[in-house]
Design a protein around this motif. Sequence first.
Motif, short mmCIF file in Angstrom:
data_model
loop_
_atom_site.label_atom_id
_atom_site.label_comp_id
_atom_site.label_asym_id
_atom_site.label_seq_id
_atom_site.Cartn_x
_atom_site.Cartn_y
_atom_site.Cartn_z
N THR A 1 0.73 -1.17 -0.15
CA THR A 1 -0.05 -0.10 0.19
C THR A 1 0.70 1.30 0.07
O THR A 1 0.53 2.30 -0.73
CB THR A 1 -0.90 -0.05 1.24
N ALA A 2 1.87 1.21 0.77
CA ALA A 2 3.06 2.28 0.88
C ALA A 2 3.63 2.44 -0.64
O ALA A 2 3.65 3.70 -0.99
CB ALA A 2 3.78 2.29 2.05
N SER A 3 4.09 1.36 -0.99
CA SER A 3 4.65 1.50 -2.24
C SER A 3 3.66 1.85 -3.62
O SER A 3 3.92 2.88 -4.17
CB SER A 3 5.22 0.11 -2.61
N LEU A 4 2.37 1.65 -3.21
CA LEU A 4 1.51 2.07 -4.34
C LEU A 4 1.14 3.74 -4.11
O LEU A 4 1.18 4.29 -5.06
CB LEU A 4 0.22 1.34 -4.10
N PHE A 5 1.11 4.08 -3.26
CA PHE A 5 0.90 5.39 -2.68
C PHE A 5 1.88 6.15 -3.14
O PHE A 5 1.93 7.43 -3.74
CB PHE A 5 0.63 5.69 -1.26
N GLU A 6 3.15 5.88 -2.76
CA GLU A 6 4.43 6.68 -3.36
C GLU A 6 4.56 6.62 -4.89
O GLU A 6 4.98 7.90 -5.45
CB GLU A 6 5.63 5.78 -2.65
N GLU A 7 4.23 5.58 -5.54
CA GLU A 7 4.21 5.46 -6.86
C GLU A 7 3.30 6.42 -7.47
O GLU A 7 3.49 7.19 -8.69
CB GLU A 7 4.09 3.97 -7.49
N ALA A 8 2.13 6.45 -6.96
CA ALA A 8 0.91 7.24 -7.30
C ALA A 8 1.33 8.69 -7.25
O ALA A 8 1.12 9.56 -8.17
CB ALA A 8 -0.40 7.00 -6.68
N HIS A 9 1.98 8.99 -6.20
CA HIS A 9 2.42 10.56 -5.88
C HIS A 9 3.43 11.07 -7.02
O HIS A 9 3.63 11.90 -7.46
CB HIS A 9 3.14 10.58 -4.51
N LYS A 10 4.36 10.14 -7.19
CA LYS A 10 5.42 9.87 -8.32
C LYS A 10 5.00 10.29 -9.63
O LYS A 10 5.23 11.13 -10.31
CB LYS A 10 6.46 8.88 -7.92
N MET A 11 4.04 9.48 -9.88
CA MET A 11 3.27 9.61 -11.48
C MET A 11 2.71 10.88 -11.41
O MET A 11 2.59 11.55 -12.58
CB MET A 11 2.23 8.43 -11.54
N VAL A 12 1.85 11.37 -10.27
CA VAL A 12 1.34 12.79 -10.36
C VAL A 12 2.28 13.93 -10.44
O VAL A 12 2.03 14.78 -11.20
CB VAL A 12 0.51 12.87 -8.90
N ARG A 13 3.47 13.82 -9.82
CA ARG A 13 4.47 14.88 -9.76
C ARG A 13 5.19 14.81 -11.38
O ARG A 13 5.11 15.99 -11.87
CB ARG A 13 5.58 14.52 -8.75
N GLU A 14 5.41 13.70 -11.82
CA GLU A 14 5.87 13.52 -13.11
C GLU A 14 4.90 14.03 -14.09
O GLU A 14 5.22 14.92 -15.11
CB GLU A 14 6.26 12.24 -13.50
N ALA A 15 3.57 13.69 -14.02
CA ALA A 15 2.55 14.40 -14.70
C ALA A 15 2.54 16.05 -14.90
O ALA A 15 2.44 16.53 -15.84
CB ALA A 15 0.99 13.60 -14.47
N ASN A 16 2.49 16.39 -13.47
CA ASN A 16 2.36 17.63 -13.35
C ASN A 16 3.70 18.55 -14.15
O ASN A 16 3.68 19.42 -14.67
CB ASN A 16 2.31 18.18 -11.85
N VAL A 17 4.76 17.91 -14.02
CA VAL A 17 6.05 18.39 -14.45
C VAL A 17 5.75 18.33 -16.15
O VAL A 17 6.21 19.32 -16.90
CB VAL A 17 7.34 17.72 -14.05
N LYS A 18 5.40 17.35 -16.58
CA LYS A 18 5.28 17.16 -18.00
C LYS A 18 4.06 18.23 -18.44
O LYS A 18 4.38 18.76 -19.75
CB LYS A 18 4.85 15.97 -18.49
N GLN A 19 3.16 18.37 -17.82
CA GLN A 19 2.16 19.31 -18.02
C GLN A 19 2.72 20.79 -18.05
O GLN A 19 2.46 21.41 -18.93
CB GLN A 19 1.02 19.37 -17.20
N ALA A 20 3.49 21.10 -17.28
CA ALA A 20 3.83 22.44 -16.98
C ALA A 20 5.06 22.59 -18.24
O ALA A 20 4.97 23.52 -18.92
CB ALA A 20 5.01 22.83 -15.68
N GLY A 21 5.84 21.57 -18.72
CA GLY A 21 6.61 21.51 -19.59
C GLY A 21 6.08 21.80 -21.11
O GLY A 21 6.20 22.47 -21.97
N ALA A 22 5.08 21.03 -21.39
CA ALA A 22 4.10 21.08 -22.28
C ALA A 22 3.24 22.45 -22.57
O ALA A 22 3.15 23.02 -23.64
CB ALA A 22 2.85 19.89 -22.32
N GLU A 23 3.05 23.06 -21.43
CA GLU A 23 2.46 24.34 -21.54
C GLU A 23 3.34 25.57 -21.73
O GLU A 23 3.17 26.45 -22.81
CB GLU A 23 1.65 24.76 -20.23
N LYS A 24 4.72 25.40 -21.37
CA LYS A 24 5.73 26.35 -21.66
C LYS A 24 5.94 26.03 -23.19
O LYS A 24 6.09 27.09 -23.94
CB LYS A 24 6.96 25.81 -20.73
#
Length: 352
Positions: free
Chosen positions: A70-93
């Motif tokens: 469960t902890a690993s899944l939450f950590e992976e989910a947070h990591k994916m969200v962070r990466e998605a936010n970074v990619k979104q910001a890069g795409a918007e830029k």
Amino acid sequence: MLQQEAGAQGGDTFNVSRLRSSSLEIREKGTEFLREQLDAAQKELKLKGEECERLSQVRDQLEQELEELTASLFEEAHKMVREANVKQAGAEKQLKEAQGKIDVLQAEVSALKTLVLTSTPSSPNRQLHPQLQSTGSRATLSRPGGHTRNKSATLSVPQLQQEPTTAPPANQEDKEVHTYTNRGKEAWLDSVLFAEFLSWKEAPSLDRSSAFISRIYREDIGPCLSFTRSELSQSVQSAVENNSLTIEPVAMTVLSMVKASAIDCGSPKKCALSGLSRTCRHRIKLGDKESYYYISPSSRARITAVCNFFTYIRYIQQGLVRQDAEQMFWEVMRLRREMSVAKLGFFLTDES
């Protein structure tokens, strides 16, 4: 009779003894059976206790693994969200930069169409046929038909009209002088400079080894981009040469909200290039750097004049200019004059 009674009593005693012995034997056998049952039950209980202990250990291990998963899944989910936010910001830029480049290209295409459109009887090109313009309109200060990088960064530099020259220059023995009709007026053509231009036009490039480009760098570009902050001036010149400089206007609401954060980047009240206290309505960005530099109207005029020159030179390199050599030469001379005028501080503001 006595004997019979004695015999009967002896028989009864024997029977009683026999019964007692049988009862003891039965009791012993029952006790032994019960003891065996008890041992068997104890063994079964021991086995069940061991099984329960093993199952308890398995349960604890599964619970621990479940918590870790469960902890690993939450950590992976947070990591994916962070990466998605970074990619979104890069795409918007990238989208914002791409839209800016599209605007620049559209402006350059519009300027190019104005430059290379062939004149027709029904729609004559007044730039290629200056005799169609009225005398009054040619004598006034006009906005040059230059090649600006984008609409927001366009500088309106007054095009100073020179009076026709009727006499050759004093150093006629050093230079052969020709005449050329420029915008309906007679102008002197420097044969040495024109020869350098023709030599450069055979293999157009921005290499300073060419006598023509070297002369323009020495006489026009260098002085025009020479500001108080020499290091930043060099960076600006490099960005102009690489076609990676961006000029954008600063909204009035932003001007009132922005504070003078970084001295090197200037502020809405101080030019980053000259260091003078001026109202800066534009800012520049050099290549992929994140910093913006606020510039005054005079600094913007000088940068834009150099950008216009480089834009036209690139058009010649790409074979987009459909003019003869003399027309190209006079257009280059006009752009050189814009750089000289901007260097001297003559420019029109946006409110003019």
